[in-house]
Motif scaffolding. Structure first.
Motif, mmCIF file in Angstrom:
data_model
loop_
_atom_site.group_PDB
_atom_site.id
_atom_site.type_symbol
_atom_site.label_atom_id
_atom_site.label_comp_id
_atom_site.label_asym_id
_atom_site.label_seq_id
_atom_site.Cartn_x
_atom_site.Cartn_y
_atom_site.Cartn_z
ATOM 1 N N VAL A 45 0.847 -1.185 0.000
ATOM 2 C CA VAL A 45 0.000 0.000 0.000
ATOM 3 C C VAL A 45 0.884 1.237 0.000
ATOM 4 O O VAL A 45 1.818 1.345 0.801
ATOM 5 C CB VAL A 45 -0.932 0.014 1.233
ATOM 6 N N GLU A 91 1.569 4.504 1.224
ATOM 7 C CA GLU A 91 1.177 5.385 2.326
ATOM 8 C C GLU A 91 1.366 6.853 1.955
ATOM 9 O O GLU A 91 0.514 7.695 2.227
ATOM 10 C CB GLU A 91 2.012 5.053 3.570
ATOM 11 N N LYS A 105 -2.807 5.304 -1.209
ATOM 12 C CA LYS A 105 -3.761 4.207 -1.032
ATOM 13 C C LYS A 105 -3.807 3.264 -2.219
ATOM 14 O O LYS A 105 -4.592 2.296 -2.202
ATOM 15 C CB LYS A 105 -5.175 4.727 -0.734
#
Length: 899
Positions: A8, A10, A26
């Motif tokens: 992911v 961030e 995201k």
């Protein structure tokens, strides 16, 4: 970071390759170049294969939508911060070395050096990612350094303000406990936990938070110590420590640590500035520890403020005067226009220069107060010193003027009578007892003539000059002087001026030291002038003494010396010539050489006097005036001046009469030796008829057995022939050199056999035998008979040394060669005899005690020769009254390898 379904995103930094490729926060990365990326390690592997400036193809999931083939161009990683950290590391390393080598005796300097060394490792070591052996060492060194550096910092802050720190082992152990836990956490994470970016980030957060917390705690501790300290100099140190810590820690904590702990991204420039701020920490700490010219800090600050205000005032007044002058010129002389303004500025500048100097003098007087008047006259005093020629008056002037000028308590002047050696000549503020004990002072530390000697010596604490010898430390302690300045003339130190602290207990400033260094040259010249003036009065006396000294040398030498001029008249006639010729000097001087020398010697002199070079007459028979016949060696040489011009001749006559007599005795001894060899040959020839007589006599004895008249006669003949044979065999054994056949020899067996021969004598003499023979002793190449003679000589000498009983210990061992140690508990060898024990015919048993044998002085001489013949070594250790040990060393027999 690792997340559900992949990696992911961030944060996506602005301007980064991900942002340029359209990646958003995201987004979930599920594969790179077709390879699944559940872990950061998988993505790193694909990035390494793609390399910098290559294109890596991502597969993303954004809000449930799968995005395939998102190209990302990899950029070079920004490592500029690492370069800044390496700069900080070099600063730490240089300061640490400087503190260690220049001020290693200062309190806590070693601790500070270790702190700098660990900081160097922390900021300079960066692993490459290859994780070979070198990379592993660099990686773990960085982890240990990151854990240890904050603990060392806090430890330093706790103990630094105390001159005599109390034992705080419990507190210090608690200080280092988090460091141990952090290293242990890293080890556990490496060995047992799964490698994820989340884990790495959390570990970095823990380490960085621990570092910032310890830094802030140290700053608070130093601030508390600063407010509690009552020592002015200590407070000044702590003031700099607190300032440096705050300047370094606050930007680092606020701009870097706090955002990192909160996982807030920062611009690269802010991160770099926060890292570079750490450089203030080692700089301020080294300043506080070294405390070099620390008293200049306030001086520079005050002078800076004072001169800034003075300059502002001068500038304001200057331009005010220029403006008023220009306005006046413009009104009174309007026709000059701009030229009037220029002329006004020039005139104002000329008039204003004296005003500026006046204001500056007023500022100096205000700053220095009463010392200003003294300092302004000190240079004039130094220049006037050169007119003083009396050494005592000069010393008094120096010792009186310097204390009043610099307001110091103690002043001393050390004079150098010879290079590198000084004596206390004058002092101010010292007790009379110290001046009386001046000869006991060790002043060898005043060595300013070395190439690397500085401009002065400074002792911060005269009670702790640990780099000096014990006697030098005692002298520094007694003198209690903090500064020593050399007075040099033509690169040679002729005197040293010592000064203590000021009356207020402060050190001198750099301005004081610069002024004193300038003054020292004037003092050196004045001392040199005074010394030269006093030496002129001693020149005539010294010249006469030197002349007498040279004459004494000629008179004391054990060789007859005379000099003649070009007309062969005697100009010099020493005492040995008076003895040799039985002719007083007064009768020989100015006499022709033909009337002094015998005709035969004068005739030989005439044959060589015109020839160049040195000529010799060896063993010349000389008839003296006393009627004696002497043997002399004569040397005739030209007597030349400084310009290499021949001004006469010099003759040396050496009396060798006694030497020739000794040579005759030696020749006679050689003849006796030849006679001995001849006697040995005769003994060999006599041995044969003796054997025949002995045989026939024994045969006759058997035939007339029972005859009371003839049998006793024949027995007496037989006994006498045996006695004569023993005498002859003794002569033969004495002259026989023996064989020198060398073969493989077992030293242990040889020692046992030799001890068997003297075992009965040792029991009779109550001597205990102790054998410690190595079982695996290798063989040597030697002659068994000769080696047995060596051991027998040493054993019998040991027995004679242990009169009244004792212990003889014989041991063997191998340590690259075969070593035999023979130790007795006898009377030992006196030190004056240690160098003579191997000399032939030297013996200490010329008058043997009861039970001892008379020595010939040949035992150890023969022993030494045999050992040399075997390529061995012998040495002895002895202590009078405790015993003697002889060590014999022989090379090991090297056997050829079997094929």
């Amino acid at each position: 970071m690792e997340g559900h379904g992949g990696l992911v995103a961030e944060h996506v930094l602005p301007g980064s390759p991900g942002q340029l490729a359209g990646i958003k926060a995201k987004d979930i990365l599920v594969s790179a170049n077709g390879a699944v990326t559940d872990r950061i390690a998988q993505l790193a592997r694909e990035e390494a294969q793609t390399r910098v400036y290559g294109t890596i193809h991502y597969t993303l999931i954004r809000r449930g939508i799968r995005l395939v083939d998102v190209p990302v161009i990899l950029a070079q990683q920004d490592e500029s911060l690492n370069q800044g950290l390496r700069l900080i590391a070099l600063v730490y390393l240089c300061i640490g070395f400087y503190v260690l080598f220049r001020r290693w005796t200062a309190p806590h300097s070693l601790h500070f050096y270790i702190f700098c060394l660990v900081s160097f490792v922390l900021y300079a070591f960066h692993y490459t990612g290859q994780f070979d052996l070198t990379d592993q060492v660099v990686y773990w060194s960085g982890i240990v350094a990151a854990a240890l550096q904050p603990a060392l910092f806090l430890h330093f802050g706790i103990t630094f303000p105390e001159d005599r720190p109390r034992r705080r082992y419990g507190v210090l152990a608690f200080v280092y406990l988090p460091a141990v836990l952090i290293v242990a956490l890293q080890v556990v994470a490496q060995q047992f936990w799964q490698a994820t970016e989340v884990l790495k980030h959390h570990l970095d957060q823990i380490a960085l938070g621990y570092l910032a917390a310890y830094y802030l705690i140290t700053a608070v501790v130093l601030w508390v110590h600063y407010h509690r300290s009552r020592v002015p100099l200590r407070r000044q140190q702590l003031k700099w420590l607190v300032r440096g810590t705050v300047i370094a820690i606050v930007p680092f904590t606020v701009l870097y640590v706090a955002p990192f702990l909160a996982s807030i991204p920062e611009p690269s420039l802010v991160t770099k500035l926060a890292g570079i701020s750490l450089v203030f920490l080692p700089l301020t700490f080294s300043w506080a520890i070294v405390r070099y010219r620390l008293m200049d800090t306030d001086l520079i600050f005050k002078r800076g403020v004072t001169y800034t205000l003075a300059t502002a005032l001068l500038v304001g007044v200057y331009f005010g005067v220029v403006a008023v002058t220009a306005e006046t010129a413009h009104r009174t002389l309007p026709k000059f226009g701009g030229w009037g303004l220029i002329i006004a500025v020039i005139l104002t500048a000329q008039v204003f220069d004296p005003l500026k100097k006046l204001i500056q003098r007023r500022v100096d007087k205000l700053f220095d107060r009463q010392k200003y008047d003294y300092r302004s006259t000190l240079i004039e005093f130094g220049r006037s010193l050169s007119t003083e020629t009396d050494m005592d008056a000069l010393m008094n002037a120096i010792a009186d003027r310097l204390p009043h000028t610099l307001l110091v308590e103690r002043v001393a002047v050390f004079l150098s009578d010879q290079p590198g050696h000084y004596r206390l000549a004058k002092a101010h503020g010292f007790p009379a007892s110290l001046m009386q004990a001046e000869s006991t002072l060790d002043l060898n530390f005043l060595d300013f003539d070395q190439p690397d000697a500085g401009s002065h010596i400074f002792f911060e604490n005269t009670q702790a000059a640990l780099h000096l010898t014990e006697s030098e430390q005692r002298s520094v302690n007694l003198l209690d002087l903090n500064y020593y300045l050399p007075c040099r003339v033509q690169d040679r130190t002729i005197a040293v001026i010592g000064l203590g602290k000021t009356t207020g207990g402060d050190f001198l400033s750099s301005e004081d030291m610069e002024m004193l260094e300038s003054l020292a040259s004037y003092i050196g010249i004045a001392l040199q002038n005074a010394r030269l003036y006093s030496s002129l009065e001693q020149k005539i006396t010294e010249f006469e003494r030197l002349k007498e000294f040279n004459e004494n040398i000629v008179e004391s030498i054990n060789v007859g010396i005379l000099a003649v001029d070009l007309e062969d008249r005697v100009e010099s006639w020493n005492t040995q010539m008076e003895v040799l010729f039985a002719l007083p000097r007064r009768e020989a001087l100015r006499q022709p050489l033909s009337e002094v020398f015998p005709e035969s010697l004068y005739r030989e002199y005439q044959t060589v006097k015109e020839q160049p070079g040195v000529h010799h007459f060896y063993k010349f028979r000389l008839q003296t005036n006393a009627g004696e016949s002497r043997t002399v060696n004569v040397a005739v040489a030209p007597l030349v001046s400084r310009d290499f011009e021949t001004v006469g001749r010099i003759l040396l006559l050496e009396d060798i009469t006694d030497r020739t007599q000794l040579e005759s005795q030696l020749s006679q001894a050689e003849k006796l030796s030849s006679i001995g060899l001849l006697a040995a040959g005769v003994a060999h020839e006599v041995n044969t008829p003796l054997a025949v007589i002995s045989s026939y006599t024994q045969m006759l004895s058997k035939q007339v057995r029972g005859d009371d008249r003839l049998s006793p006669l024949l027995d007496k003949i037989t006994q006498q022939t045996f006695r004569a044979s023993e005498i002859v065999n003794g002569l033969l054994n004495f002259s026989r050199t023996g064989t020198s056949e060398f073969r493989e020899t077992d030293v242990n067996t040889l020692i046992r056999e030799t001890l068997t021969l003297v075992e009965h004598q040792f029991k009779t003499a109550q001597i205990e035998l102790v054998m410690d023979l190595s079982a695996d002793l290798p063989t040597i190449r030697g002659n068994a008979g000769k080696l047995q003679q060596v051991f027998l000589n040493l054993f019998l000498n040991a027995k004679d040394a242990m009169h009244g009983g004792g212990q003889l210990r014989v041991s063997t061992l191998v340590n690259g060669h075969v070593t035999i140690a023979i130790t007795d508990t006898g009377s030992g060898i006196s030190p004056e005899n240690m160098q003579k024990i191997y000399d032939p015919f030297f013996t200490t048993k010329s008058a043997p005690k009861e039970g001892q044998r008379r020595g010939t002085g040949l035992g150890l001489a023969v022993t030494y020769g045999i050992i040399q013949e075997h390529a061995g070594k012998i040495r002895v250790e002895s202590e009078v009254g405790c015993g003697t040990t002889f060590y014999l060393e022989f090379p090991v027999l090297r056997k050829p390898a079997h094929v």
